[in-house]
Design an enzyme around this catalytic site. Structure first.
Site, PDB file in Angstrom:
ATOM      1  N   GLY A  81     -25.108  22.779  24.024  1.00  0.00           N
ATOM      2  CA  GLY A  81     -23.774  22.802  24.629  1.00  0.00           C
ATOM      3  C   GLY A  81     -23.766  22.178  26.007  1.00  0.00           C
ATOM      4  O   GLY A  81     -23.036  22.621  26.906  1.00  0.00           O
ATOM      5  N   ALA A  82     -24.539  21.117  26.192  1.00  0.00           N
ATOM      6  CA  ALA A  82     -24.702  20.519  27.531  1.00  0.00           C
ATOM      7  C   ALA A  82     -23.454  19.800  28.016  1.00  0.00           C
ATOM      8  O   ALA A  82     -23.339  19.510  29.214  1.00  0.00           O
ATOM      9  CB  ALA A  82     -25.887  19.557  27.528  1.00  0.00           C
ATOM     10  N   SER A  83     -22.506  19.500  27.124  1.00  0.00           N
ATOM     11  CA  SER A  83     -21.323  18.753  27.538  1.00  0.00           C
ATOM     12  C   SER A  83     -20.221  19.640  28.089  1.00  0.00           C
ATOM     13  O   SER A  83     -19.234  19.160  28.635  1.00  0.00           O
ATOM     14  CB  SER A  83     -20.766  17.935  26.360  1.00  0.00           C
ATOM     15  N   GLY A  84     -20.365  20.967  27.971  1.00  0.00           N
ATOM     16  CA  GLY A  84     -19.373  21.893  28.505  1.00  0.00           C
ATOM     17  C   GLY A  84     -19.590  22.171  29.984  1.00  0.00           C
ATOM     18  O   GLY A  84     -20.580  21.734  30.581  1.00  0.00           O
ATOM     19  N   GLY A 114     -22.776  24.210  30.599  1.00  0.00           N
ATOM     20  CA  GLY A 114     -23.896  23.380  30.154  1.00  0.00           C
ATOM     21  C   GLY A 114     -24.188  22.234  31.106  1.00  0.00           C
ATOM     22  O   GLY A 114     -25.358  21.932  31.400  1.00  0.00           O
ATOM     23  N   SER A 116     -22.671  36.859  27.476  1.00  0.00           N
ATOM     24  CA  SER A 116     -21.394  37.133  28.133  1.00  0.00           C
ATOM     25  C   SER A 116     -21.327  38.592  28.548  1.00  0.00           C
ATOM     26  O   SER A 116     -21.980  39.461  27.949  1.00  0.00           O
ATOM     27  CB  SER A 116     -20.231  36.826  27.175  1.00  0.00           C
ATOM     28  N   TYR A 127     -15.958  37.969  19.149  1.00  0.00           N
ATOM     29  CA  TYR A 127     -16.734  37.290  20.195  1.00  0.00           C
ATOM     30  C   TYR A 127     -17.691  38.268  20.869  1.00  0.00           C
ATOM     31  O   TYR A 127     -18.870  37.957  21.097  1.00  0.00           O
ATOM     32  CB  TYR A 127     -15.780  36.678  21.219  1.00  0.00           C
TER      33      TYR A 127
END
Length: 240
Positions: free
Chosen positions: A9-12, A15, A135, A148
């Site tokens: 998830g590096a593009s968030g 991330g 979380s 979630y």
């Protein structure tokens, strides 16, 4: 000798912050993404000056075989940051089975099976580390986010159990549990709702992705060499 870390998830927002922090600390990186090519291109421009090797790796972790697609692109590895994920809002009675399957796949099944595939490579280094970005809802639970909260709680159990299994192999496993963080996940809230949320947090504000990244960097570093199986809450004192 280069140290390689995989950030899923590096593009968030979180991330990206983690990737920038690790690149500045000297890591070379496998930068996982699925659809956000633009986000990865932007990230590569930001970290290029740090001088490491930065390899984008595309895989859909919501699919049954996505973890294999990703694992097959990883070679030398010193650290894993399980950060990929998505929020899901709504009453439990309105939850669709397809939504449940996708949520469990990306937050629980994929990290578990991806880790299984990469453990032999981590073990070769005799000093590996895994950090899971969970979380606050995995710790306390949240109305309207039951599914979630469930998968985020499972991530914390995964970190604690795996830490015991891998400690003899000199692989540490920890988690961070961010609270309310300034990311696109809160963009659906009105200004009034965000102000009300901030008023409930003892620190009086939402956190930043960079503050989460600092926690991840600490848990990967030698400064935490005797820390494993722990959950670092990054929440400004909210709901503690």
């Amino acid at each position: 000798m280069k140290k390689f870390a995989l950030v899923t998830g590096a593009s968030g927002a979180i991330g990206k912050a983690i990737s920038i922090r690790l690149a500045s600390a000297g890591y070379s990186l496998y930068l996982h993404y699925n659809q956000n090519q633009q986000g990865i291109d932007e990230l590569l421009r930001k970290i290029g000056s740090f001088g490491g090797e930065y390899i984008p790796v595309k895989a859909d972790l919501a699919s049954k075989t996505g973890y294999l697609d990703l694992a097959n692109q990883i070679f030398s590895i010193d650290a894993i940051v399980h950060n990929a994920g998505n929020a899901l809002y709504g009453l439990l009675e309105d939850l669709e089975e397809e939504e449940t399957d996708a949520l469990i796949q990306i937050h629980v099944t994929a990290p578990l099976l991806l880790t299984k595939k990469l453990i032999p490579k981590l073990r070769q280094k005799q000093n590996g580390s895994i950090v899971i970005v969970s979380s606050i809802w995995g710790q306390t639970g949240a109305s309207y986010e039951v599914a979630y909260s469930t998968v985020k709680g499972a991530q914390l159990a995964f970190a604690k159990a795996l830490s015991k299994e891998l400690a003899p192999s000199k692989i540490r496993v920890n988690a961070v549990a961010p609270g309310a963080i300034q990311t696109p996940m809160v963009e659906g809230f009105t200004l009034e709702e965000l102000e009300a949320m901030a008023s409930e947090i003892p620190s009086g504000r939402l956190g930043t992705p960079e503050e989460v990244a600092n926690g991840v960097d600490f848990l990967l570093s030698e400064q935490s060499s005797y820390i494993t199986g722990q959950v670092l809450a990054i929440n400004g004192g909210w709901l503690t």
